[in-house]
Design a protein around this motif. Sequence first.
Motif, PDB file in Angstrom:
ATOM      1  N   GLU A 200      13.328 -14.341  18.809  1.00  0.00           N
ATOM      2  CA  GLU A 200      13.266 -15.214  17.831  1.00  0.00           C
ATOM      3  C   GLU A 200      14.838 -14.654  16.987  1.00  0.00           C
ATOM      4  OE1 GLU A 200      10.028 -12.485  16.087  1.00  0.00           O
ATOM      5  OE2 GLU A 200       9.099 -13.873  17.125  1.00  0.00           O
ATOM      6  N   LEU A 201      15.403 -13.394  17.604  1.00  0.00           N
ATOM      7  CA  LEU A 201      16.961 -12.989  16.518  1.00  0.00           C
ATOM      8  C   LEU A 201      18.011 -14.388  16.909  1.00  0.00           C
ATOM      9  CD1 LEU A 201      18.188 -11.763  15.002  1.00  0.00           C
ATOM     10  CD2 LEU A 201      19.350 -10.046  16.809  1.00  0.00           C
ATOM     11  N   ASN A 202      17.653 -15.030  17.758  1.00  0.00           N
ATOM     12  CA  ASN A 202      18.678 -15.778  18.547  1.00  0.00           C
ATOM     13  C   ASN A 202      18.307 -17.580  17.773  1.00  0.00           C
ATOM     14  OD1 ASN A 202      20.581 -14.595  20.073  1.00  0.00           O
ATOM     15  ND2 ASN A 202      18.786 -14.904  22.357  1.00  0.00           N
ATOM     16  N   SER A 203      17.163 -17.304  17.891  1.00  0.00           N
ATOM     17  CA  SER A 203      16.486 -18.280  16.496  1.00  0.00           C
ATOM     18  C   SER A 203      17.148 -18.402  15.893  1.00  0.00           C
ATOM     19  CB  SER A 203      15.025 -18.963  17.054  1.00  0.00           C
ATOM     20  OG  SER A 203      14.732 -19.879  16.242  1.00  0.00           O
ATOM     21  N   LEU A 204      16.798 -17.689  14.732  1.00  0.00           N
ATOM     22  CA  LEU A 204      17.175 -17.207  13.423  1.00  0.00           C
ATOM     23  C   LEU A 204      18.685 -17.241  13.036  1.00  0.00           C
ATOM     24  CD1 LEU A 204      14.850 -14.468  12.602  1.00  0.00           C
ATOM     25  CD2 LEU A 204      14.394 -16.861  11.792  1.00  0.00           C
ATOM     26  N   LYS A 205      19.578 -16.492  13.996  1.00  0.00           N
ATOM     27  CA  LYS A 205      20.913 -16.955  13.801  1.00  0.00           C
ATOM     28  C   LYS A 205      21.827 -18.705  13.538  1.00  0.00           C
ATOM     29  CE  LYS A 205      22.896 -12.342  15.643  1.00  0.00           C
ATOM     30  NZ  LYS A 205      22.839 -12.088  17.235  1.00  0.00           N
ATOM     31  N   LYS A 206      20.427 -19.365  14.862  1.00  0.00           N
ATOM     32  CA  LYS A 206      21.113 -20.466  15.421  1.00  0.00           C
ATOM     33  C   LYS A 206      20.515 -21.767  13.618  1.00  0.00           C
ATOM     34  CE  LYS A 206      20.527 -21.414  19.755  1.00  0.00           C
ATOM     35  NZ  LYS A 206      20.095 -21.752  21.204  1.00  0.00           N
ATOM     36  N   GLU A 207      19.434 -20.942  13.512  1.00  0.00           N
ATOM     37  CA  GLU A 207      18.683 -21.716  11.672  1.00  0.00           C
ATOM     38  C   GLU A 207      19.950 -21.563  10.649  1.00  0.00           C
ATOM     39  OE1 GLU A 207      14.396 -21.718   9.239  1.00  0.00           O
ATOM     40  OE2 GLU A 207      14.219 -20.716  11.819  1.00  0.00           O
ATOM     41  N   ASN A 208      19.575 -19.559  10.714  1.00  0.00           N
ATOM     42  CA  ASN A 208      20.800 -19.296   9.685  1.00  0.00           C
ATOM     43  C   ASN A 208      22.448 -20.356   9.492  1.00  0.00           C
ATOM     44  OD1 ASN A 208      21.840 -18.042   7.661  1.00  0.00           O
ATOM     45  ND2 ASN A 208      22.261 -16.480   9.216  1.00  0.00           N
ATOM     46  N   LYS A 209      22.779 -20.930  10.543  1.00  0.00           N
ATOM     47  CA  LYS A 209      23.512 -21.425  10.786  1.00  0.00           C
ATOM     48  C   LYS A 209      23.606 -23.044  10.516  1.00  0.00           C
ATOM     49  CE  LYS A 209      28.201 -22.812  13.939  1.00  0.00           C
ATOM     50  NZ  LYS A 209      28.456 -22.909  15.667  1.00  0.00           N
ATOM     51  N   HIS A 210      22.862 -23.243  10.572  1.00  0.00           N
ATOM     52  CA  HIS A 210      22.209 -24.394  10.293  1.00  0.00           C
ATOM     53  C   HIS A 210      22.021 -24.401   8.818  1.00  0.00           C
ATOM     54  CE1 HIS A 210      21.048 -28.453  10.539  1.00  0.00           C
ATOM     55  NE2 HIS A 210      19.775 -28.197   9.983  1.00  0.00           N
ATOM     56  N   LEU A 211      21.327 -23.733   8.585  1.00  0.00           N
ATOM     57  CA  LEU A 211      21.052 -23.131   7.384  1.00  0.00           C
ATOM     58  C   LEU A 211      22.742 -22.982   5.975  1.00  0.00           C
ATOM     59  CD1 LEU A 211      18.141 -21.284   7.055  1.00  0.00           C
ATOM     60  CD2 LEU A 211      17.984 -23.784   6.730  1.00  0.00           C
ATOM     61  N   LYS A 212      23.788 -22.691   6.395  1.00  0.00           N
ATOM     62  CA  LYS A 212      24.266 -22.726   6.662  1.00  0.00           C
ATOM     63  C   LYS A 212      25.653 -24.050   5.908  1.00  0.00           C
ATOM     64  CE  LYS A 212      25.180 -17.414   7.084  1.00  0.00           C
ATOM     65  NZ  LYS A 212      26.535 -16.867   7.669  1.00  0.00           N
ATOM     66  N   GLU A 213      25.510 -24.781   6.507  1.00  0.00           N
ATOM     67  CA  GLU A 213      26.325 -26.196   6.772  1.00  0.00           C
ATOM     68  C   GLU A 213      25.065 -27.209   5.556  1.00  0.00           C
ATOM     69  OE1 GLU A 213      25.827 -26.813  11.080  1.00  0.00           O
ATOM     70  OE2 GLU A 213      27.079 -26.085  11.974  1.00  0.00           O
ATOM     71  N   LEU A 214      24.237 -26.800   6.385  1.00  0.00           N
ATOM     72  CA  LEU A 214      23.254 -27.550   4.628  1.00  0.00           C
ATOM     73  C   LEU A 214      23.931 -26.999   3.300  1.00  0.00           C
ATOM     74  CD1 LEU A 214      19.722 -27.527   6.879  1.00  0.00           C
ATOM     75  CD2 LEU A 214      21.366 -29.790   6.338  1.00  0.00           C
ATOM     76  N   ASP A 215      23.764 -26.153   3.367  1.00  0.00           N
ATOM     77  CA  ASP A 215      23.795 -25.707   2.274  1.00  0.00           C
ATOM     78  C   ASP A 215      25.369 -25.869   1.356  1.00  0.00           C
ATOM     79  OD1 ASP A 215      23.557 -24.420  -0.279  1.00  0.00           O
ATOM     80  OD2 ASP A 215      24.744 -22.249   0.276  1.00  0.00           O
ATOM     81  N   ASP A 216      26.753 -25.636   2.884  1.00  0.00           N
ATOM     82  CA  ASP A 216      27.661 -26.993   1.827  1.00  0.00           C
ATOM     83  C   ASP A 216      27.241 -27.765   1.516  1.00  0.00           C
ATOM     84  OD1 ASP A 216      28.442 -24.660   2.585  1.00  0.00           O
ATOM     85  OD2 ASP A 216      29.568 -24.510   4.630  1.00  0.00           O
TER      86      ASP A 216
END
Length: 445
Positions: A200-216
């Motif tokens: 779950e932590l690895n999945s959350l890290k990937k999702e967090n990275k994707h959300l940061k890109e979407l946020d930019d």
Amino acid sequence: MDETSDEPPTSAVLLDNCHFSQVVFNNVEKFYVPGGDITCYYTLTQNIVPRGKDWVGIFRVGWKTTREYYTFMWAPLPGDVRRDNAGQQQIQFKAYYLPKDDEYYQFCYVDQDGVVRGASVPFQFRAETEDDILVVTTQGEVEEIELQNRNLRKENEELKASCASLQQQNIDLQEELTKAQELQNSLESLRSNTEKLELELNSLKKENKHLKELDDCREAELHRLKEQIQNVTSDKEHLEARLKTALDHMDQLQSQVLNYRREVESLSRMDLDKTEQLERLKEENHQLRVAGTQQQQNCDLMKELEEQKRLFQILQAEKNDVDEENQKLREENDGLLRRLSQTREASSFSVVPQARAPVVAPEVGGLLFGNPYCVAGANLGAGAADVASLRKCPMCDDVFPEDSEMSQYEAHVQSHLLECPLCSETFDKSNKQVFDDHMFCHDLE
């Protein structure tokens, strides 16, 4: 084989996980006579809490799980747990449900979780044998037998004590084994949870990275939209200022037209008064001519009549000048109305992406900008004929004759318009896109 239709709660728990010392069976015979009811006596220790689904079953010796019972009876709950003999219980098994063979059986107390909490010594179901044997012994043999019996009793007591000690050790070992198994299960559960948490932590890290890109990306898009909104707002303010100026100018022109109409009405009333006065003078002149008495007065009256005619011609010329000026003002008013309509259409196109400001629907005659020839007062008098003669469509410049009905004129003007069914706002039919955008704004609401 039980006396009820309900099946007792059982489990596949092996013998190693059972606790046989929590319920103690008392007065268990070595054998029971077939064909008769038997009573099972047992004692509940302080280590067990009886529950409603506990039961006592008869098992064939060598059973592995609680599902292998031969028959059972529901264990009654103690009536008063505070009494000293509250743990003493008994159950009667009917002869009809008892085994018919001579195999070894035992009583077992099973709780509602399907776990054995106590077991009795083995017993058999067989008839009692009576062997009458005459034994002749000497006094020495009797003493020897008694000595052997004392030794056997002593050895039996030692074996009982050893058995009790072994049972206690077995119970302690079983408890330790249970704790070790619980710890092992907890360890396995913690390992499994740790692996799940890592995934779950690895999945959350990937999702967090994707959300940061979407946020930019969204921040860039938001900045662009803010600039567009500022530009549209500036254009809207500029158009609103121009529209306000045009409306103020139109109000001034309408006020001037109203003043001119009032002047025309006043001149018309003066003309009517002069005409009536002229008629009266003609009547007086006719009377003077009939009388024919005062020639000099007749000459004076003729001069006065000529003077009145000349004055009437002057007033008629003034009236014609005023009518021409009024016609020019009306034409100028028509041009201003057309310019105002074009300005409102341009304003409506620029405001469509934002929340469209509703334009108040006109109430006079069902026209978009009101009837340009409608007079504010209801007592226009003779000027009403001049207003009716100027029925000109503000959309296509069609002119309606003076004798046409007002409803026909209004229906013609209404045919050029589209009316919103939600807010009654009207639009020019030639600009249908503006009407469609307006309806789309209602759908967004």
